[in-house]
Design a protein around this motif. Sequence first.
Motif, PDB file in Angstrom:
ATOM      1  N   THR A  98       1.409  -1.838  -0.143  1.00  0.00           N
ATOM      2  CA  THR A  98      -0.114   0.189  -0.089  1.00  0.00           C
ATOM      3  C   THR A  98       0.834   0.960   0.430  1.00  0.00           C
ATOM      4  OG1 THR A  98      -0.037   0.239   2.423  1.00  0.00           O
ATOM      5  CG2 THR A  98      -2.061  -1.207   1.261  1.00  0.00           C
ATOM      6  N   PHE A  99       2.172   1.434   0.429  1.00  0.00           N
ATOM      7  CA  PHE A  99       2.343   2.347   0.296  1.00  0.00           C
ATOM      8  C   PHE A  99       3.581   3.035  -1.080  1.00  0.00           C
ATOM      9  CE2 PHE A  99       4.601   1.386   5.115  1.00  0.00           C
ATOM     10  CZ  PHE A  99       3.540   1.698   5.621  1.00  0.00           C
ATOM     11  N   VAL A 100       3.332   1.297  -1.756  1.00  0.00           N
ATOM     12  CA  VAL A 100       3.916   2.155  -2.881  1.00  0.00           C
ATOM     13  C   VAL A 100       3.021   2.783  -4.141  1.00  0.00           C
ATOM     14  CG1 VAL A 100       4.097  -0.387  -3.945  1.00  0.00           C
ATOM     15  CG2 VAL A 100       5.766   1.498  -4.614  1.00  0.00           C
ATOM     16  N   LEU A 101       1.909   1.699  -3.949  1.00  0.00           N
ATOM     17  CA  LEU A 101       1.044   2.291  -4.992  1.00  0.00           C
ATOM     18  C   LEU A 101       0.465   3.498  -5.186  1.00  0.00           C
ATOM     19  CD1 LEU A 101      -2.211  -1.183  -3.950  1.00  0.00           C
ATOM     20  CD2 LEU A 101      -0.698  -0.634  -5.617  1.00  0.00           C
ATOM     21  N   PRO A 102       0.484   4.816  -4.110  1.00  0.00           N
ATOM     22  CA  PRO A 102      -0.348   5.657  -4.861  1.00  0.00           C
ATOM     23  C   PRO A 102       0.870   5.761  -6.051  1.00  0.00           C
ATOM     24  CG  PRO A 102       0.305   5.853  -2.310  1.00  0.00           C
ATOM     25  CD  PRO A 102       1.071   4.766  -2.957  1.00  0.00           C
ATOM     26  N   LEU A 103       2.152   5.502  -5.964  1.00  0.00           N
ATOM     27  CA  LEU A 103       2.612   6.212  -7.410  1.00  0.00           C
ATOM     28  C   LEU A 103       2.135   5.343  -8.893  1.00  0.00           C
ATOM     29  CD1 LEU A 103       6.539   4.150  -7.596  1.00  0.00           C
ATOM     30  CD2 LEU A 103       5.686   6.720  -7.702  1.00  0.00           C
ATOM     31  N   ALA A 104       0.662   4.226  -8.809  1.00  0.00           N
ATOM     32  CA  ALA A 104      -0.343   4.202  -9.692  1.00  0.00           C
ATOM     33  C   ALA A 104      -1.775   5.205 -10.165  1.00  0.00           C
ATOM     34  CB  ALA A 104      -0.698   3.402  -9.363  1.00  0.00           C
ATOM     35  N   TYR A 105      -1.847   6.465  -9.293  1.00  0.00           N
ATOM     36  CA  TYR A 105      -2.242   7.467  -8.838  1.00  0.00           C
ATOM     37  C   TYR A 105      -1.570   8.762  -9.285  1.00  0.00           C
ATOM     38  CZ  TYR A 105      -5.918   5.360  -6.342  1.00  0.00           C
ATOM     39  OH  TYR A 105      -7.125   4.632  -6.106  1.00  0.00           O
ATOM     40  N   PRO A 106      -2.175   9.409 -10.963  1.00  0.00           N
ATOM     41  CA  PRO A 106      -1.334  10.820 -10.901  1.00  0.00           C
ATOM     42  C   PRO A 106      -1.778  11.718  -9.493  1.00  0.00           C
ATOM     43  CG  PRO A 106      -2.485  10.202 -12.532  1.00  0.00           C
ATOM     44  CD  PRO A 106      -3.013   8.597 -12.051  1.00  0.00           C
ATOM     45  N   ALA A 107      -1.307  13.245  -9.523  1.00  0.00           N
ATOM     46  CA  ALA A 107      -1.372  13.449  -8.485  1.00  0.00           C
ATOM     47  C   ALA A 107      -2.781  14.123  -9.215  1.00  0.00           C
ATOM     48  CB  ALA A 107      -0.079  14.912  -8.730  1.00  0.00           C
ATOM     49  N   ILE A 164      -5.494  13.329  -9.863  1.00  0.00           N
ATOM     50  CA  ILE A 164      -7.037  12.481  -9.511  1.00  0.00           C
ATOM     51  C   ILE A 164      -7.001  12.041  -8.071  1.00  0.00           C
ATOM     52  CG2 ILE A 164      -7.733  10.137  -9.181  1.00  0.00           C
ATOM     53  CD1 ILE A 164      -6.455   9.696 -12.042  1.00  0.00           C
ATOM     54  N   LEU A 165      -5.505  12.099  -7.234  1.00  0.00           N
ATOM     55  CA  LEU A 165      -5.438  12.452  -5.882  1.00  0.00           C
ATOM     56  C   LEU A 165      -6.471  13.817  -5.618  1.00  0.00           C
ATOM     57  CD1 LEU A 165      -2.036  11.326  -5.387  1.00  0.00           C
ATOM     58  CD2 LEU A 165      -4.325   9.720  -4.461  1.00  0.00           C
ATOM     59  N   GLY A 166      -6.291  14.822  -6.275  1.00  0.00           N
ATOM     60  CA  GLY A 166      -6.532  16.042  -6.001  1.00  0.00           C
ATOM     61  C   GLY A 166      -7.711  15.759  -6.138  1.00  0.00           C
ATOM     62  N   TYR A 167      -7.957  15.682  -7.109  1.00  0.00           N
ATOM     63  CA  TYR A 167      -9.980  15.760  -7.852  1.00  0.00           C
ATOM     64  C   TYR A 167     -10.462  14.615  -6.308  1.00  0.00           C
ATOM     65  CZ  TYR A 167      -8.125  17.097 -11.685  1.00  0.00           C
ATOM     66  OH  TYR A 167      -7.631  17.767 -13.595  1.00  0.00           O
ATOM     67  N   PHE A 177       0.333  16.844  -2.991  1.00  0.00           N
ATOM     68  CA  PHE A 177       2.106  15.894  -3.473  1.00  0.00           C
ATOM     69  C   PHE A 177       2.407  15.256  -2.709  1.00  0.00           C
ATOM     70  CE2 PHE A 177       1.020  20.337  -6.653  1.00  0.00           C
ATOM     71  CZ  PHE A 177       0.606  19.590  -7.794  1.00  0.00           C
ATOM     72  N   ALA A 178       2.472  15.659  -1.868  1.00  0.00           N
ATOM     73  CA  ALA A 178       3.337  14.605  -0.869  1.00  0.00           C
ATOM     74  C   ALA A 178       2.647  13.481  -0.997  1.00  0.00           C
ATOM     75  CB  ALA A 178       3.044  15.452   0.113  1.00  0.00           C
ATOM     76  N   SER A 230       6.762  19.909 -12.658  1.00  0.00           N
ATOM     77  CA  SER A 230       6.399  19.193 -13.654  1.00  0.00           C
ATOM     78  C   SER A 230       4.926  19.161 -13.870  1.00  0.00           C
ATOM     79  CB  SER A 230       7.362  18.458 -14.220  1.00  0.00           C
ATOM     80  OG  SER A 230       6.282  17.634 -15.929  1.00  0.00           O
ATOM     81  N   ASP A 231       4.046  19.656 -13.339  1.00  0.00           N
ATOM     82  CA  ASP A 231       2.787  19.073 -12.345  1.00  0.00           C
ATOM     83  C   ASP A 231       2.123  20.446 -13.072  1.00  0.00           C
ATOM     84  OD1 ASP A 231       0.463  17.789 -11.811  1.00  0.00           O
ATOM     85  OD2 ASP A 231       0.045  19.849 -11.352  1.00  0.00           O
TER      86      ASP A 231
END
Length: 522
Positions: free
Chosen positions: A88-97, A99-102, A137-138, A200-201
């Motif tokens: 679960t610690f590495v899976l946030p890499l699958a999320y573009p920032a 999408i997390l924001g939305y 972003f964090a 880059s975002d």
Amino acid sequence: MEINKFKYYLAPLIGLSIALPILSLIIYFLIEGSFDFNFLKSSALIEYTKNTSLLIFGTFTLVLILGTITSYLSARFEYFGAKFFAITFVLPLAYPAYILGYTYVGFFEYRGILSDIVGNTGVRFDILNMYGAIFIFAIAMFPYVYVLARVSFGSISSTVCELVSLQQINPIKAFFRVYLPLSYPAIFAGSILAVMETLSDYGTVLYFGIETFSVGIFKSWFGYGDLAQAINVAIILLVFVFGILWTESLIRKKYRFVSSTLSTKKSPKIKLKGKYNLLAFVISFIISTFTLFIPSGVLIYWFILDINTLDFNTFDYLFNTLTLNIVSSIIIIILSFVMIYMLRFYPSKIGNITHKLSILGYSIPGAVVGVGLLILSSFIDKSLGFILFSGTFFMIIFAYATRYFASSIGSIENGFSKIDSSIDDASKIFGKSEIKNIIQVYFPLMRPYIISGFLILYIDIAKELPATLILRPFNFDTLAIRIYELASNEMLYKVGFPSLVLVFTTAIAVILLNSGFGRRKI
């Protein structure tokens, strides 16, 4: 004879081509000399600089904290749920920032998901500000630190741990005085990667109303149709990036060390019991809740809300995404392999220089690469008298190659470094052609590193938005662009389905990469 000479120039040619968009931007800027010095005093530039600086400083700090805590827990301790949390610690890499924001805006907004959970429509939390953007972003970028620092913490030799035990140093003091300093290089490298991705975002900062350099480039070009102003902003952003890289190199020199404390004889993990076991579990659960469980839950909730009106054109966008990503990744990984192979067998000074130029793209925001390619394609098309490159797939693949060449070349270099020179000598003795040697000897040996490089490229390219927005062919949308358009039109709940599809595909790549898929010792 001529063919052998060409082989010495092949690596420099690839490296120079990869760096061409950035070089084109700089050359155009120097030749045109159209920089508006009044812009240096403008309120817009002050705003871009202030917001960008605050954003990367805040992200750097939080990413460092989250990444260090999670990597240390995962590498050094065994506790309830440790293996589950390692994933679960590495899976946030699958999320573009973005999408997390939305998802978090939808979770905290007025009459949002949180208000439904607590049963009070007045409960809301405004995160559409700088602090909210830093938080997003964090949680999106901390896996960069986690992945690198976990390896570093896990590689600390048993000798060091025995010395700590003999000295009876308090575990907290041992962490700050011994283990953390040994992992500084890895932690810092991961934090810098996170900062570069934040720079880059475009999608997240635009949605959160944060005026950064990336937003300034798009505003100048798409908002005002002013390419000259977009180039001015891009050049200043380049200077900003080079400043960060220069600072990073100084700090890296300060903390560079050679130590026998990192060895093959690793220290066994400590089995936590009682309250310490509970504490490790609670910390891991809280971090995973905010970085993965809440965003995933929101997307699933939106998917259920939209279940009767799902847009099945999403699978067309998926096909576009997969086609573009896979083709781009294959081309980039082949170029990386050829370049490193040629530098190994046909080294040259110019090859080493262009190699360094080629990996610069990862530090350059996608918006800057996009502007550089616009200039390059426009120049070529005008010279030819007809449109050859502008608005084509070639340009967008070119942008991905420039932007993410460093992602693949690092894996390929690592693979070649593991191949002993005796294998090179043996392959020459048997007298097979170079093509046969590559196919029969080097490809099989390099297979795990080629696969790793491909997976890294796929993950990065799938989440890329700025360069894709600037250079995509007419009427061609990827999942990332479709999600961005839906959110821009304030149709957040419609974001659920395409976001889940995108995240599912990237999550597979992340899990395969984390599991060492295809790994084999040379």
